[in-house]
Write a protein that holds these residues in place. Structure first.
Motif, PDB file in Angstrom:
ATOM      1  N   LEU A  43       0.826  -1.204   0.000  1.00 18.96           N
ATOM      2  CA  LEU A  43       0.000   0.000   0.000  1.00 18.96           C
ATOM      3  C   LEU A  43       0.861   1.256   0.000  1.00 18.96           C
ATOM      4  O   LEU A  43       0.579   2.226  -0.709  1.00 18.96           O
ATOM      5  CB  LEU A  43      -0.930   0.005   1.220  1.00 18.96           C
ATOM      6  CG  LEU A  43      -2.088  -0.989   1.152  1.00 18.96           C
ATOM      7  CD1 LEU A  43      -2.887  -0.946   2.447  1.00 18.96           C
ATOM      8  CD2 LEU A  43      -2.988  -0.690  -0.035  1.00 18.96           C
ATOM      9  N   ALA A  44       1.946   1.207   0.769  1.00 19.88           N
ATOM     10  CA  ALA A  44       2.821   2.381   0.839  1.00 19.88           C
ATOM     11  C   ALA A  44       3.465   2.629  -0.520  1.00 19.88           C
ATOM     12  O   ALA A  44       3.567   3.774  -0.983  1.00 19.88           O
ATOM     13  CB  ALA A  44       3.881   2.167   1.911  1.00 19.88           C
ATOM     14  N   ALA A  45       3.884   1.527  -1.179  1.00 19.22           N
ATOM     15  CA  ALA A  45       4.571   1.677  -2.467  1.00 19.22           C
ATOM     16  C   ALA A  45       3.631   2.193  -3.550  1.00 19.22           C
ATOM     17  O   ALA A  45       4.032   2.931  -4.446  1.00 19.22           O
ATOM     18  CB  ALA A  45       5.171   0.347  -2.887  1.00 19.22           C
ATOM     19  N   GLU A  46       2.356   1.796  -3.437  1.00 19.47           N
ATOM     20  CA  GLU A  46       1.417   2.184  -4.491  1.00 19.47           C
ATOM     21  C   GLU A  46       0.653   3.462  -4.180  1.00 19.47           C
ATOM     22  O   GLU A  46      -0.234   3.856  -4.911  1.00 19.47           O
ATOM     23  CB  GLU A  46       0.422   1.042  -4.731  1.00 19.47           C
ATOM     24  CG  GLU A  46       1.052  -0.136  -5.420  1.00 19.47           C
ATOM     25  CD  GLU A  46       0.102  -1.319  -5.520  1.00 19.47           C
ATOM     26  OE1 GLU A  46      -1.069  -1.169  -5.141  1.00 19.47           O
ATOM     27  OE2 GLU A  46       0.553  -2.379  -5.974  1.00 19.47           O
ATOM     28  N   ALA A  47       1.012   4.085  -3.096  1.00 20.02           N
ATOM     29  CA  ALA A  47       0.245   5.259  -2.681  1.00 20.02           C
ATOM     30  C   ALA A  47       0.298   6.352  -3.746  1.00 20.02           C
ATOM     31  O   ALA A  47       1.328   6.568  -4.373  1.00 20.02           O
ATOM     32  CB  ALA A  47       0.806   5.785  -1.365  1.00 20.02           C
ATOM     33  N   ILE A  48      -0.822   6.993  -3.980  1.00 16.54           N
ATOM     34  CA  ILE A  48      -0.865   8.113  -4.926  1.00 16.54           C
ATOM     35  C   ILE A  48      -1.107   9.381  -4.131  1.00 16.54           C
ATOM     36  O   ILE A  48      -2.071   9.458  -3.359  1.00 16.54           O
ATOM     37  CB  ILE A  48      -2.006   7.926  -5.943  1.00 16.54           C
ATOM     38  CG1 ILE A  48      -1.721   6.701  -6.804  1.00 16.54           C
ATOM     39  CG2 ILE A  48      -2.167   9.169  -6.808  1.00 16.54           C
ATOM     40  CD1 ILE A  48      -2.879   6.322  -7.697  1.00 16.54           C
ATOM     41  N   ASP A  49      -0.222  10.332  -4.338  1.00 14.83           N
ATOM     42  CA  ASP A  49      -0.396  11.599  -3.642  1.00 14.83           C
ATOM     43  C   ASP A  49      -1.248  12.507  -4.515  1.00 14.83           C
ATOM     44  O   ASP A  49      -0.774  13.092  -5.482  1.00 14.83           O
ATOM     45  CB  ASP A  49       0.970  12.235  -3.375  1.00 14.83           C
ATOM     46  CG  ASP A  49       0.835  13.525  -2.584  1.00 14.83           C
ATOM     47  OD1 ASP A  49      -0.322  13.991  -2.408  1.00 14.83           O
ATOM     48  OD2 ASP A  49       1.864  14.061  -2.141  1.00 14.83           O
TER      49      ASP A  49
END
Ligand code: PHE
Length: 347
Positions: free
Chosen positions: A88-94
């Motif tokens: 989830l952290a790696a795929e997070a979209i800001d």
């Protein structure tokens, strides 16, 4: 044996604690609990024990297995959660990062004017048609009543494809009159915009490629009054109710009578000069020639199978670039084709 089981217990639990991935856990499960695993190896030796020792060791082995299994389950849950967390952290979209701005273009000024002209004539009931730029001399000249040897047929004026001068780049949109009349019976109103080509040096008002808009109306009782009405109403819509234009008698082989329509130069307002210098936009004329027009020649109607005793019509052909120059207050035709964005951004 008791010691062996205790060792297995300790090593298994600490190796499970150190594992970091589901694959590693699976490897350890096979290593400690599998059919060829450490615990099974110890259990295989149970046969050698005495009858009193066997149930004690058996119980101990079972509790070691249970403990390892329990540890395995809890590590599975922990590692699974950690893996999900990392994913989830790696795929997070800001969503707060500003996006890349897309710069929207707009229509070319000439297309804007073309659109305006089309809208006006479509509103008057005209049908808009398209035709070939590579044309037969037959359509471009002969069937428009332009005789052999006419100066416009000259190789110094026209781009030919063939040695026999039968195929060319159309020099005008007028061949669309013939093409349309071949396939339509009157009454009709048609508008044919398109590119035309002439061997002209480029200057402020000339270019070897430019655009014309051809118009053709044929019905019973069409007169020069209808022609003037259509053109004047178009001009007033585009240039405003107070715009100045004039009709001059002229000659075209395919119309009779013929005329030209000029609009007053938007640069010098008809005076022909600016600060004592000859106006470069109209070459000192005070007027800019916009179009040729006239009543369709009976011979042209006849050659398309339309009875000139019953029907009459008018035709016009206007220069789109010149319209755009007047409409957009552009004083050099070359700017229209240069595609300099600093110029185009002004519209
Ligand atoms: N085709 C003529 C030209 O290019 C203009 C024209 C069109 C004149 C239709 C009369 C009728 O100059």
């Amino acid at each position: 044996m008791k010691q062996q089981l205790e060792n297995i217990r300790l090593q298994a639990l600490s190796s499970l604690d150190a594992a970091t991935s589901p694959a590693e856990l699976e490897e350890l499960r096979v290593k400690w609990l599998g059919k060829k695993g450490e615990l099974t190896a110890v259990l295989k030796m149970m046969g050698k024990l005495s009858a009193e020792e066997r149930p004690v060791m058996g119980q101990m082995a079972n509790s070691v297995r249970a403990e390892i299994e329990e540890k395995l389950e809890s590590r599975k849950t922990q590692i699974g959660a950690a893996v999900l967390e990392a994913k989830l952290a790696a795929e997070a979209i800001d969503v707060t990062i500003p996006g890349e701005a897309v710069t929207l273009g707009h229509q070319h000024p000439m297309n804007m004017v073309l659109q305006e002209v089309k809208d006006i004539f479509v509103g008057l009931g005209y049908q808009v048609v398209d035709g070939p730029e590579v044309e037969l001399a037959d359509y471009n000249f002969t069937r428009l009543n332009i005789e052999e040897g006419h100066p416009s047929r000259d190789r110094s004026d026209t781009f030919y494809f063939t040695d026999d001068d039968s195929v060319l780049l159309r020099t005008q949109t007028s061949p669309m009159q013939i093409r349309f009349m071949e396939n339509h019976k009157p009454p009709f109103c048609m508008l044919a915009p398109g590119r035309v080509f002439r061997k002209d040096e480029a200057d402020a008002t000339h270019s070897p490629m430019f655009h014309q808009i051809e118009g053709l109306v044929v019905d019973e009782h069409i007169t020069m009054g209808d022609l003037k009405g259509a053109l004047i109403s178009m001009m007033r819509k585009i240039y405003g109710a107070d715009s100045e234009m004039r009709f001059r008698p002229h000659h075209f082989p395919f119309t009779e009578p013929s005329c030209e329509m000029d609009m007053q130069c938007h640069k010098c307002h008809g005076t022909g000069e600016i600060d004592g210098q000859v106006c470069s936009t109209c070459h000192g004329e005070g007027w800019i020639e916009l179009l040729g027009a006239g009543m369709v020649h009976p011979k042209v109607l006849e050659s398309c199978g339309i009875d000139p005793e019953k029907y009459s019509g008018f035709a016009f052909g206007m220069g789109l670039e010149r319209m755009a120059m007047g409409r957009m207050r552009i004083n050099d035709l070359r700017l229209i084709f240069d595609n300099d964005v600093r110029f185009l951004n002004q519209f």
